[in-house]
Scaffold this active site. Structure first.
Site, PDB file in Angstrom:
ATOM      1  N   ASP A 199     -14.779  -4.801  10.545  1.00  0.00           N
ATOM      2  CA  ASP A 199     -13.806  -5.803  11.008  1.00  0.00           C
ATOM      3  C   ASP A 199     -14.205  -6.593  12.241  1.00  0.00           C
ATOM      4  OD1 ASP A 199     -11.787  -5.668   9.061  1.00  0.00           O
ATOM      5  OD2 ASP A 199     -11.150  -3.732   9.836  1.00  0.00           O
ATOM      6  N   ASP A 238     -11.178  -8.262   1.875  1.00  0.00           N
ATOM      7  CA  ASP A 238     -10.948  -8.733   3.244  1.00  0.00           C
ATOM      8  C   ASP A 238     -12.262  -9.017   3.983  1.00  0.00           C
ATOM      9  OD1 ASP A 238      -9.266  -6.772   2.079  1.00  0.00           O
ATOM     10  OD2 ASP A 238      -8.167  -6.458   3.925  1.00  0.00           O
ATOM     11  N   THR A 278      -7.329  -0.175  -5.597  1.00  0.00           N
ATOM     12  CA  THR A 278      -6.596  -0.797  -4.506  1.00  0.00           C
ATOM     13  C   THR A 278      -6.378   0.227  -3.413  1.00  0.00           C
ATOM     14  OG1 THR A 278      -4.806  -2.304  -3.959  1.00  0.00           O
ATOM     15  CG2 THR A 278      -4.180  -0.315  -5.160  1.00  0.00           C
ATOM     16  N   ARG A 284      -2.245 -10.648   0.081  1.00  0.00           N
ATOM     17  CA  ARG A 284      -3.135 -10.994   1.197  1.00  0.00           C
ATOM     18  C   ARG A 284      -4.600 -10.933   0.769  1.00  0.00           C
ATOM     19  NH1 ARG A 284      -0.782  -8.410   4.687  1.00  0.00           N
ATOM     20  NH2 ARG A 284      -2.165  -6.650   5.110  1.00  0.00           N
ATOM     21  N   TRP A 321      -7.371 -13.709   1.507  1.00  0.00           N
ATOM     22  CA  TRP A 321      -8.695 -13.497   2.134  1.00  0.00           C
ATOM     23  C   TRP A 321      -9.796 -14.089   1.247  1.00  0.00           C
ATOM     24  CZ3 TRP A 321      -7.120 -12.884   6.634  1.00  0.00           C
ATOM     25  CH2 TRP A 321      -6.423 -11.792   7.150  1.00  0.00           C
TER      26      TRP A 321
HETATM   27  N1  GLY Z   1      -7.739  -6.376   6.588  1.00  0.00           N
HETATM   28  C1  GLY Z   1      -6.612  -5.563   6.457  1.00  0.00           C
HETATM   29  C2  GLY Z   1      -5.422  -6.237   5.922  1.00  0.00           C
HETATM   30  O1  GLY Z   1      -5.445  -7.361   5.488  1.00  0.00           O
HETATM   31  O2  GLY Z   1      -4.394  -5.600   5.927  1.00  0.00           O
END
Ligand code: GLY
Length: 396
Positions: free
Chosen positions: A115, A174, A234, A246, A250
Site C-alpha cells: 500500500d 486495489d 474475495t 470499490r 480501483w
Molecule cells: N485497499 C483496501 C480497500 O479498498 O478497502
C-alpha cells in the site's frame, strides 16, 4: 429563416445555455465544496491525535476513529489537506499538512505490504505537485524503491499481502492504484526497472483479474514461484464471483492512470470496458452512488459506498480526457452526477458534524463487519481530487 434553420438555431441556443448553466453551477458547487472543506477540516484537525491519522467516525460514541501511520490510509489525510490548501491558501491547513507529512515520512522504507503508493503518493505526490520542494521528490523515489521490492518475478506481479487468511501469493485489484507512484517515479529520476515492474503487474492483472464482462475479482491467489493461479477469491466483497464496488473503482482508476503514463491502447480499452460494466450495471442507482457490491442479492436494502463513487468519479473524469464524442460525454456526465449526488444532503456532512469528514455513507469491509455505512478518509480524498479534476479539465 426556414423552419430547418430556425430549429438548428433554437437547438444551438438551448445547447449552449444548458452547458453554460451547467458550467456555472458546477463552478459554484466546486468553490463551495472547497470552502466547506477548509472549515470542516479545521474542525477535524482539532481532534486528531499528534501521532495518529484520522480514518472514520463512530457516530454512536461520538468518537474519531484513528489509525497508526503504517495503515494503508495514512496518506489520504495529508493529501486532502494539500488539495484544500491548493484551492484556499489557508496557512493553518498547510501547516497541518506539513506536520502530517513529517509524521508519515518513516513509511518510505515500509515494505510489509503493497500500500505504499496510497500512503506516500497521495500525500507526498500532492505536496510535491503543489510546492515542487525537492525533498518531497526524494521521499517519493525512496518509497517507490521500497514498494518495488515486493515484486515477485515468478508471478510477474507485486505481492499485496504477506500473510492474510489462507492466501499463498495474494494480489488484490486495489494494487493497481499503487502503480501510479512507480510510474511517476520512473519518469522523475527513478530506475527504469520500476516502470517495468509496474507494467508487468498491470499486464498480469489484465490477464487474471477480470471476467468476460470486465468486472474484477478482488483477490487472485498465485503460486509465488511459478505464477500459477491458485484461486480467484474475495476478501472484502459479497462473494468470490461478485463485483465488489470499490474493487471496480480501483480497476477503472488503475487502467485509466496506466494509459496516462504509457499511452498503451490495451490499458485504455480495459478502462473503457470497466467503465461500461459500471455505468450499464442495472443495480447502479439513479444517483450513481453504487451499493457496496454490485451483486449483493439484497440490493436495494444494503449499504452504499460513497468512497467507490468518489473514486469512480475521479477516474471517469480522467477517462473523459482520453475518449471522444458520446463516450466522453457519458463518462463526464456520470462523474458529474456522482459529484452532484455526493454534494447533496443525502451523502454530504453538515459543518462540524460527521466527525469533521466531508462525506457520509461509505463501506470499508462489510463481510469483515468493519466500517459499514460510515465516513471514510479516502472517500473525502477522491471526492476532493474529482472536484479539482472537474475544475481543471471541464471548466476552463
Ligand atoms: N485497499 C483496501 C480497500 O479498498 O478497502
Amino acid at each position: 429563416m426556414t423552419l430547418h434553420k430556425l430549429s438548428i438555431a433554437v437547438f444551438t441556443v438551448l445547447h449552449i445555455t444548458f452547458y453554460a448553466q451547467s458550467k456555472k453551477e458546477m463552478s459554484a458547487l466546486i468553490r463551495n465544496e472547497f470552502n466547506f472543506a477548509e472549515k470542516q477540516y479545521r474542525f477535524l484537525m482539532k481532534s486528531v491525535p499528534k501521532d495518529k491519522m484520522p480514518q472514520s467516525y463512530n457516530a454512536s460514541e461520538n468518537r474519531l476513529v484513528t489509525r497508526d501511520i503504517s495503515w494503508w490510509c495514512s496518506g489520504f489525510y495529508p493529501g486532502s489537506l494539500w488539495m484544500i490548501y491548493e484551492q484556499t491558501n489557508d496557512p493553518e491547513i498547510k501547516a497541518e499538512a506539513e506536520k502530517r507529512l513529517a509524521l508519515i515520512e518513516p513509511n518510505k522504507t515500509f515494505t510489509r505490504d503493497h500500500d505504499l503508493g496510497f500512503m506516500m503518493f497521495c500525500s507526498f505526490g500532492n505536496a510535491y505537485r503543489i510546492t515542487k520542494d525537492p525533498k518531497y521528490k526524494e521521499i517519493i523515489l525512496t518509497s517507490a524503491k521500497s514498494l518495488s521490492t515486493r515484486f515477485r518475478p515468478g508471478m510477474q506481479a507485486i505481492l499485496s499481502w504477506d500473510k492474510m487468511a489462507d492466501f499463498k501469493g495474494p494480489v488484490i485489484i486495489d494494487n493497481m492504484m499503487n502503480l501510479e507512484m512507480l510510474m511517476w517515479a520512473s519518469q522523475n529520476g527513478g530506475d527504469q526497472k520500476i516502470r517495468e515492474i509496474a507494467v508487468a503487474h498491470a499486464n498480469t492483472t489484465i490477464e487474471n483479474h477480470f471476467r468476460p464482462d470486465y468486472s474484477s475479482y478482488h483477490v487472485v491467489d498465485y503460486d509465488v514461484n511459478t505464477g500459477e493461479v491458485l484461486g480467484k477469491k474475495t476478501f472484502q466483497g459479497y462473494s468470490d464471483s461478485s463485483a465488489w464496488a470499490r474493487g471496480q473503482a480501483w480497476a477503472l482508476y488503475g487502467y485509466t492512470m496506466m494509459y496516462r503514463f504509457t499511452k498503451d491502447q490495451e490499458y485504455l480499452d480495459q478502462a473503457r470496458n470497466i467503465a461500461k460494466f459500471i455505468l450499464n450495471n442495472p443495480t447502479l442507482p439513479e444517483d450513481k452512488i453504487p451499493y457496496w457490491d454490485f451483486n449483493d442479492p439484497k440490493i436495494p436494502n444494503v449499504p452504499k459506498d460513497a468512497s467507490a463513487a468518489a473514486i469512480m468519479a475521479s477516474a471517469l473524469l480522467e477517462l473523459g480526457q482520453y475518449t471522444n464524442g458520446d463516450e466522453k460525454k457519458t463518462c463526464v456526465e456520470a462523474a458529474k452526477q456522482m459529484l452532484v449526488s455526493l454534494s447533496g444532503e443525502k451523502y454530504h456532512a453538515k459543518l462540524n458534524e460527521n466527525g469533521g469528514f466531508l462525506l457520509m455513507h461509505s463501506t470499508g469491509g462489510l463481510p469483515l463487519n468493519s466500517e459499514i455505512d460510515v465516513p471514510l478518509i479516502y472517500a473525502d480524498y477522491y471526492f476532493l481530487e474529482a472536484l479539482k479534476r472537474y475544475k481543471d479539465w471541464y471548466l476552463q
